[in-house]
Design a protein around this motif. Structure first.
Motif, PDB file in Angstrom:
ATOM      1  N   ARG A   1       0.828  -1.195   0.000  1.00  0.00           N
ATOM      2  CA  ARG A   1       0.000   0.000   0.000  1.00  0.00           C
ATOM      3  C   ARG A   1       0.871   1.258   0.000  1.00  0.00           C
ATOM      4  O   ARG A   1       1.956   1.286   0.583  1.00  0.00           O
ATOM      5  CB  ARG A   1      -0.907   0.030   1.230  1.00  0.00           C
ATOM      6  N   PRO A   2       0.379   2.326  -0.639  1.00  0.00           N
ATOM      7  CA  PRO A   2       1.101   3.604  -0.539  1.00  0.00           C
ATOM      8  C   PRO A   2       1.045   4.105   0.896  1.00  0.00           C
ATOM      9  O   PRO A   2       0.061   3.872   1.609  1.00  0.00           O
ATOM     10  CB  PRO A   2       0.311   4.528  -1.483  1.00  0.00           C
ATOM     11  N   ARG A   3       2.097   4.755   1.340  1.00  0.00           N
ATOM     12  CA  ARG A   3       2.136   5.237   2.722  1.00  0.00           C
ATOM     13  C   ARG A   3       1.395   6.577   2.802  1.00  0.00           C
ATOM     14  O   ARG A   3       1.961   7.636   3.105  1.00  0.00           O
ATOM     15  CB  ARG A   3       3.578   5.367   3.190  1.00  0.00           C
ATOM     16  N   ASP A   4       0.090   6.502   2.528  1.00  0.00           N
ATOM     17  CA  ASP A   4      -0.754   7.699   2.563  1.00  0.00           C
ATOM     18  C   ASP A   4      -1.449   7.800   3.915  1.00  0.00           C
ATOM     19  O   ASP A   4      -1.211   6.990   4.819  1.00  0.00           O
ATOM     20  CB  ASP A   4      -1.774   7.669   1.421  1.00  0.00           C
ATOM     21  N   LEU A   5      -2.315   8.796   4.058  1.00  0.00           N
ATOM     22  CA  LEU A   5      -2.928   9.049   5.360  1.00  0.00           C
ATOM     23  C   LEU A   5      -3.795   7.882   5.817  1.00  0.00           C
ATOM     24  O   LEU A   5      -3.776   7.512   6.998  1.00  0.00           O
ATOM     25  CB  LEU A   5      -3.765  10.335   5.306  1.00  0.00           C
TER      26      LEU A   5
ATOM     27  N   ALA B   1      -3.720  19.699  16.214  1.00  0.00           N
ATOM     28  CA  ALA B   1      -3.675  19.569  17.676  1.00  0.00           C
ATOM     29  C   ALA B   1      -3.956  18.133  18.126  1.00  0.00           C
ATOM     30  O   ALA B   1      -3.163  17.553  18.884  1.00  0.00           O
ATOM     31  CB  ALA B   1      -4.642  20.555  18.330  1.00  0.00           C
ATOM     32  N   PRO B   2      -5.057  17.502  17.689  1.00  0.00           N
ATOM     33  CA  PRO B   2      -5.286  16.110  18.115  1.00  0.00           C
ATOM     34  C   PRO B   2      -4.266  15.140  17.549  1.00  0.00           C
ATOM     35  O   PRO B   2      -3.964  14.119  18.165  1.00  0.00           O
ATOM     36  CB  PRO B   2      -6.699  15.806  17.613  1.00  0.00           C
TER      37      PRO B   2
ATOM     38  N   GLU C   1      -3.471  19.290   7.995  1.00  0.00           N
ATOM     39  CA  GLU C   1      -3.439  20.741   7.850  1.00  0.00           C
ATOM     40  C   GLU C   1      -4.451  21.386   8.788  1.00  0.00           C
ATOM     41  O   GLU C   1      -5.497  20.813   9.074  1.00  0.00           O
ATOM     42  CB  GLU C   1      -3.745  21.144   6.403  1.00  0.00           C
ATOM     43  N   GLY C   2      -4.112  22.577   9.276  1.00  0.00           N
ATOM     44  CA  GLY C   2      -5.029  23.318  10.130  1.00  0.00           C
ATOM     45  C   GLY C   2      -4.863  22.945  11.590  1.00  0.00           C
ATOM     46  O   GLY C   2      -4.692  21.773  11.928  1.00  0.00           O
TER      47      GLY C   2
END
Length: 359
Positions: free
Chosen positions: A196-200, A237-238, A231-232
C-alpha cells in the motif's frame, strides 16, 4: 481462526444445549465471558447462511443486546452490527423487538445502530405489527422510508460479504485481535500494508492497529509520518496529542513532551479549546506524562499541567492522573489539592450528577 469458528458453528447446529456457551455472562471486570466464542460463531454464520439458522441468530441477537446494555464501556461493536444484519436478512416482522433491544441497549447503539434493521420486513408490515405493543411509539419514531430499505440492505451486504475472499483485509486484523491471536493479527496487518502507498489512510490504520498490538514505537512512527498530511490547527492539535500518547507509552518521554508542546501551539488556533474534549485530553496527557517521566522532566511537565488545569473542568480520570503525578514529583500540597478535587468529583458522580436518559 475460522476453522475453529466453523467447528463451533457445527456444534451449535447439532444441539441447542451448546448455546449456553454463547450466553452473555459478565465477568468481575464487566467483560463478557463468552463474547469471543459468540463472535466466532457469527463470523462462521456470515459465510455459511442457512434459513434454518434463524433461531440461533435470534438467540445471538438477544445475547448481543444484553452484552451491549451491560458492557462497561458500552459502544456499538461489530458483532452487534453483524448479527443485526444477518437477522434482518430473514425479513421476519417479529424480529423488530430483538432489533429494538439492540438499538436501545446504550447511548452508542441508539446513535449508531441503523434504524433500518427494525424495518427489514417492510415498513408497512412492521408499523402494523407493533401497534398493540407498549413500546410502539419508540419504534414509530424511528420509521424509515420504504424506498431506502433495499439500498441500505445492499450496502450492508457489501460490508458483510458472504465470501471470505471479499472481506476487507483489516477485518481479519480486528478479528484476530478480538480472538487473542496477536501473531496472526500482526501478520495480517503486515500483509495488508506491504503493497500500500504510505498515505494518510494507511498510516492511520497502521497507528491504530499497532497501538492495539502494543507496538507503541512503531505506532508513533506511523503517526509522526501522518502529520505531514494534516493541515489546520484543529486537526494538527489532536494529531500531535495522539503522537504524544504513543511516545509516552513507548517510553520516549522527551519525544512525548515535544509533541505536547507542538499540540499546545496548535491549540492556540482552536477557539475555546479548554471547553471541549480535546482540551481535557491534552491536560490529562500532561498529567500522565508527568506521572511517568524521569524526575527532572516530570517536574517541568507537571508545572505545565498544573497551569493548564486551572482553565478546564477536571474529570475524575484527570483528577486521578493528577494525584498520581503530584505524588511522583513529590508535591504534597498538590497531592492534597487534587485529592480533594478527585473526591468531590467522585461524590458528584455517585450522587447522580450525570442525568442520562437512554431513551
Amino acid at each position: 481462526m475460522m476453522e475453529a469458528a466453523r467447528r463451533d458453528l457445527t456444534r451449535m447446529r447439532e444441539s441447542t444445549a451448546a448455546w449456553r456457551e454463547l450466553r452473555y455472562s459478565a465477568l468481575p471486570d464487566g467483560q463478557d465471558e463468552h463474547e469471543v466464542r459468540r463472535a466466532k460463531v457469527l463470523w462462521a454464520l456470515q459465510y455459511d447462511r442457512r434459513t434454518e439458522d434463524l433461531p440461533l441468530l435470534r438467540f445471538l441477537a438477544e445475547q448481543e443486546a444484553l452484552c451491549r446494555r451491560h458492557a462497561p464501556f458500552q459502544g456499538l461493536g461489530s458483532q452487534a452490527e453483524l448479527v443485526g444484519f444477518l437477522l434482518a436478512e430473514h425479513r421476519q416482522v417479529e424480529d423488530v423487538w430483538r432489533q429494538h433491544a439492540i438499538k436501545r441497549a446504550n447511548f452508542d447503539t441508539w446513535c449508531g445502530y441503523d434504524r433500518e434493521h427494525l424495518f427489514a420486513a417492510g415498513v408497512e408490515a412492521t408499523v402494523a405489527y407493533v401497534q398493540d405493543h407498549p413500546d410502539r411509539d419508540d419504534v414509530l419514531e424511528l420509521v424509515v422510508d420504504e424506498d431506502d430499505l433495499e439500498p441500505w440492505a445492499e450496502s450492508r451486504r457489501e460490508w458483510f460479504p458472504e465470501d471470505p475472499a471479499d472481506e476487507d483485509p483489516l477485518t481479519w486484523v480486528e478479528r484476530a485481535l478480538l480472538a487473542g491471536e496477536r501473531e496472526l493479527a500482526r501478520a495480517e496487518l503486515d500483509r495488508w500494508a506491504a503493497d500500500r502507498p504510505r498515505d494518510l489512510r494507511t498510516l492511520d490504520a497502521l497507528h491504530h492497529h499497532l497501538t492495539e498490538l502494543g507496538a507503541f514505537a512503531e505506532a508513533a512512527r506511523a503517526q509522526r509520518d501522518a502529520l505531514a498530511f494534516v493541515e489546520g490547527d484543529r486537526d494538527r492539535a489532536p494529531a500531535w496529542l495522539t503522537l504524544a500518547g504513543l511516545e509516552r507509552q513507548a517510553g520516549e518521554h522527551r519525544a512525548a513532551w515535544e509533541a505536547l508542546r507542538e499540540c499546545r501551539t496548535a491549540l492556540d488556533g482552536v477557539e475555546g479549546w479548554q471547553e471541549i474534549g480535546l482540551g481535557l485530553r491534552y491536560v490529562e496527557e500532561l498529567f500522565l506524562l508527568s506521572g511517568q517521566a524521569e524526575r527532572e522532566l516530570a517536574g517541568e511537565v507537571f508545572a505545565q499541567a498544573h497551569r493548564e488545569a486551572e482553565g478546564v473542568d477536571l474529570s475524575l480520570v484527570i483528577c486521578q492522573a493528577a494525584v498520581a503525578a503530584a505524588g511522583h514529583v513529590g508535591d504534597e500540597i498538590a497531592v492534597r489539592r487534587y485529592e480533594k478535587l478527585r473526591d468531590a468529583e467522585q461524590e458528584r458522580i455517585s450522587s447522580g450528577g450525570y442525568d442520562y436518559d437512554e431513551d
